[in-house]
Scaffold this active site. Sequence first.
Site, short mmCIF file in Angstrom:
data_model
loop_
_atom_site.label_atom_id
_atom_site.label_comp_id
_atom_site.label_asym_id
_atom_site.label_seq_id
_atom_site.Cartn_x
_atom_site.Cartn_y
_atom_site.Cartn_z
N ARG A 315 0.82 -1.21 0.00
CA ARG A 315 0.00 0.00 0.00
C ARG A 315 0.86 1.26 0.00
O ARG A 315 2.00 1.24 0.45
CB ARG A 315 -0.91 0.01 1.23
CG ARG A 315 -1.81 -1.20 1.34
CD ARG A 315 -2.44 -1.31 2.73
NE ARG A 315 -1.45 -1.59 3.76
CZ ARG A 315 -1.75 -1.80 5.03
NH1 ARG A 315 -3.02 -1.75 5.43
NH2 ARG A 315 -0.80 -2.05 5.92
N HIS A 411 2.56 -8.23 2.06
CA HIS A 411 1.17 -8.09 2.50
C HIS A 411 0.63 -6.75 2.01
O HIS A 411 1.36 -5.83 1.64
CB HIS A 411 1.03 -8.22 4.02
CG HIS A 411 1.53 -7.05 4.82
ND1 HIS A 411 0.85 -5.85 4.91
CD2 HIS A 411 2.65 -6.89 5.57
CE1 HIS A 411 1.51 -5.02 5.69
NE2 HIS A 411 2.62 -5.62 6.10
N CYS A 412 -0.68 -6.66 2.00
CA CYS A 412 -1.36 -5.39 1.71
C CYS A 412 -2.30 -5.14 2.88
O CYS A 412 -1.84 -4.89 3.99
CB CYS A 412 -2.08 -5.42 0.36
SG CYS A 412 -3.09 -6.89 0.05
N SER A 413 -3.59 -5.24 2.67
CA SER A 413 -4.53 -5.10 3.78
C SER A 413 -4.96 -6.48 4.26
O SER A 413 -4.54 -6.95 5.30
CB SER A 413 -5.74 -4.25 3.36
OG SER A 413 -5.34 -2.92 3.11
N THR A 419 -1.47 -8.47 -2.65
CA THR A 419 -0.53 -9.50 -2.24
C THR A 419 -0.48 -10.64 -3.25
O THR A 419 0.60 -11.11 -3.62
CB THR A 419 -0.91 -10.03 -0.85
OG1 THR A 419 -0.88 -8.96 0.09
CG2 THR A 419 0.04 -11.13 -0.40
#
Length: 758
Positions: A315, A411-413, A419
Amino acid sequence: MERTRIAKVDDVKLVRRGEQVEGTLHLTPHHLIFCHIPPTTIEEVKAKPRELWITYPIIQICTLRPSPSASHLPSSIRLRCRDFTFVCFCFMDEKKARDVYDSIKAWTCKLGRIEKLYAFTYQPQRPEKDVNGWTIYDAQSEWRRLGISEKGTDKGWRISRVNTDYGFSPTYPALLPVPSSISDNTLNYAGKYRSRVRLPVLTYLHPVNNCSITRCAQPLVGIKGNRSIQDEKLLLAIFSTSHSDPNASEPPSRPRSRQSMRSEESDIAPPGSDPPPTDAEALEDEIISRTGSDDKSDEPKIYGAQQNNLIVDARPTVNALAMQAVGLGSENMDNYRFATKIYLGIDNIHVMRDSLQRVIDTLKESDVTPLAPNREALVKSNWLKHIGGLLDGAGIIARQVALQHSHVLIHCSDGWDRTSQLSALSQLCLDPYYRTLEGFIVLVEKDWLSFGHQFAHRSGYLSSEKWFNIENERIGGDSNKQPGLPGQSSGAGQALEHALLSAKGFFNKDNKSRDSMVDSDGELQPYDMGSPTSKKGPTPGKGGANDKSPTKVKETSPVFHQFLDATYQLLYRHPTRFEFNERFLRRLLYHLYSCQYGTFLYNNEKERVEARVSDKTRSVWDYFISRREQFTNDRYDATIDDNVRGRERLVLPGSGQLRWWNELFGRTDAEMNGFPRRHHASVNGEDDAIDASVLTGVETAHTVIGAGAPSNALPNGDASSLSALAAGFGGLGITKGKGGEGHKHPPNLKREIEVEMQ
């Protein structure tokens, strides 16, 4: 047949790319079928009938424009399909047009359940009937291929069965590869610190240097700065696994510097081989190397010679920090001193959806006019910019693993959109096996289907009534329509277009919806959502794909489409390194939305098991395996030799080498990419000295570089060495911060936070 008001209509005109043919329209429970006989001369034998089949789920927008009989103009139904097919059907009878419209709407968005889609009734013919695509991917076989088994732990990894009943993490696969030094009890505690219990687990292990790619969801840091000793212990164990293989058949070689890489390259390279690293790539790797080094000795640091264990937060920095307001966020590097964290400026699902919509806006008249799309409008859609960001991020990960011999955690959220994109693309670059037909299938099964991706939500298989519209004889246009993009034409002066399709507002439904409390990849969740002990909110895997509620439009997004587009870019860049061809990717995107096969209908492994999808439907891989010759790349060279340019194990995306996937959009190369003045189309329409980077921030326990990153002080020793790189970093859009000073927030900071938290 209760949904079909009319099953057959004769004397229907099909308009496509400015041409029209007359035929018969059939409506079946699963398809719209238009049949016509091509015109022939007197000397020619009567031509065979041709058919156009359109599955209902692939219809994205349907608009009826009725015309009263007194107007002597035909009524029309315009369809915009998800595979970028644009057609218009014209009817002389307004009632028949309305009946067809109502039937399409009923069969498209009033089914209510996934189990009523075509996949559950489809019966293939031979040779497809004799293929079983469900058996191609076997998790244990793939882990064994990577050198990991339940019995052997020589590579530092083991297979955990803590999630065999999907009770631990409902959106994760049943088998979880984790460090052999980590117990299941530690996993239980560590899982509570990650969103939806998607804790760090292995997805790829490099066969040469034993370095890993792991993936997870964001940590539950929150405003209070929560931490988890078990999560920190898990990451430390992951980043230490490469030191536990004393019997490796090929010892890891010393990471190479950019200088040595360039000195080894010949002046003349074969077509399709990797060019020397660009300035942007060199700067990306150097800032990670310089920032991530914790060596305080006086010895000179050699670029490329230090291992930098990397945490990749996909992000933008502002978006990651905004999530702390609801109990989520990003790792506090004071607790992960053994790693370096970077932020990638990859936008969320809403930005990507809007970007594709702007592309569609430039193509929306494809049914009634043969005119080429406005290329300036295509550039302004930022679609290629987003594809370039994904490729740049995947390139960073691949270089860190293969060249710097570092472990990478992504990772993202929630760890199932950005991801999945980065994880799969970086593995495509690293492993030649995934560039074969079977290997690509295994990659999609592993990183998209097994690890979970919201296919049902992102694709909107059950459609929405918001995508159906009746024009009320608006000859003058829609007052709610946004201003058209420059250069777009409504076909003024053309009698056909004025008479049949003058509704200016068509296909321009401006979806300004943003975040809800449903999905935190661009949207937000309460702090305890997804916890194993939480009783708040819906349980993942229940009531999702089977919910009778209509498609949530703001949850749809072309995430998997972007992955296929990025793969196309790699295929075009390296035409001899992929066993499959462009048509394979294009047909795979078509079947993502056709709902003819059960492969993509559910969001995770648990939902597919509960729905018994392998027993009730056919696999999409049946289609491709039974037609292998149609999807094989004739230029494919399977030879792998790291000592020969163009045949190395590693392929890299390069920079600024992007082009429009014109075959997908149904256009010629000249229409989408222009005439071959240059070999490639630049992202910004022009060549830049230094390409824009997706890297937006770098953070360790001692150093912070990047706008929006938390304010930590730069140590004096590193500050002087990093200051020399500041000018170059400016070209990457990165600013250097020291303490509370020097942070230059982007001008759209407030808007980004509002988008993330709305």
